[in-house]
Design a protein around this motif. Structure first.
Motif: not given
Length: 186
Positions: A121-133, A183-186, A176-181
């Motif tokens: 909604g107000i930010f976008k993120s990516i996620y991943f793991f470092d070698p320590n988990g 992604h075209g799921n409105a 959530h509505e911002i995110a749905r819009q």
């Protein structure tokens, strides 16, 4: 009356690592962090206990420091099995959506699985793991001043409602509505 504690920001955040050298090299290669400082001791300064360690510090930008301890005499590093992996993480800010996508491409080119971008909604993120988990998040703010002000306004009401019901308060459904819009799921 002002509060007697005057915080000046986060001095550093410290986590455990499996291998200090591997961790320093990974954060430099994957996230461009500069390795700045190390402390190695045989005795813990605060307790006096014998527990050899290497404590390394990495510059995360804007005066923020991420630190790690390698503790070779302690049992093998684990995680809190009662907490889902997605909960415990740390997030670093990037300047724009373009920078977020460029970071994702770079990290994936390093052979690391990346989830996202996820729209919050107000930010976008990516996620991943470092070698320590440890789960790592890169985030970029995309909200308006009005949206951030509204979130601040409803935060106390939401916390009070959560405290009483332990169900998600609906005061910020518009996020959530911002995110749905998008992604075209409105």
């Amino acid at each position: 009356m002002s509060h007697p504690v005057k915080l000046g920001g986060v001095h550093h955040t410290a986590l455990r690592c499996k291998d200090a050298k591997e961790t320093v090299e990974w954060y430099a290669r994957v996230l461009g962090m500069e390795y700045t400082t190390a402390f190695a001791e045989d005795h813990v300064p605060s307790t006096g206990d014998y527990d050899p360690y290497m404590h390394v510090f990495l510059d995360a930008g804007n005066g923020n420091i991420l630190a790690f301890f390698e503790l070779p005499n302690q049992p093998e590093m684990g995680r809190d099995e009662n907490t889902p992996q997605w909960v415990q993480h740390f997030a670093f800010k990037v300047g724009s959506e373009e920078e977020l996508l460029a970071a994702k491409a770079h990290i994936e080119a390093e052979g690391i699985d990346v989830l996202g971008p996820t729209h919050h909604g107000i930010f976008k993120s990516i996620y991943f793991f470092d070698p320590n988990g440890h789960r790592v998040e890169l985030a970029t703010d995309i909200g308006s001043d009005e949206q951030y002000a509204e979130l601040k306004r409803v935060a106390p009401v939401m916390l009070d409602e959560w405290s009483k019901t332990k169900t998600a308060p609906r005061h910020a459904d518009w996020l959530h509505e911002i995110a749905r819009q998008e992604h075209g799921n409105a």
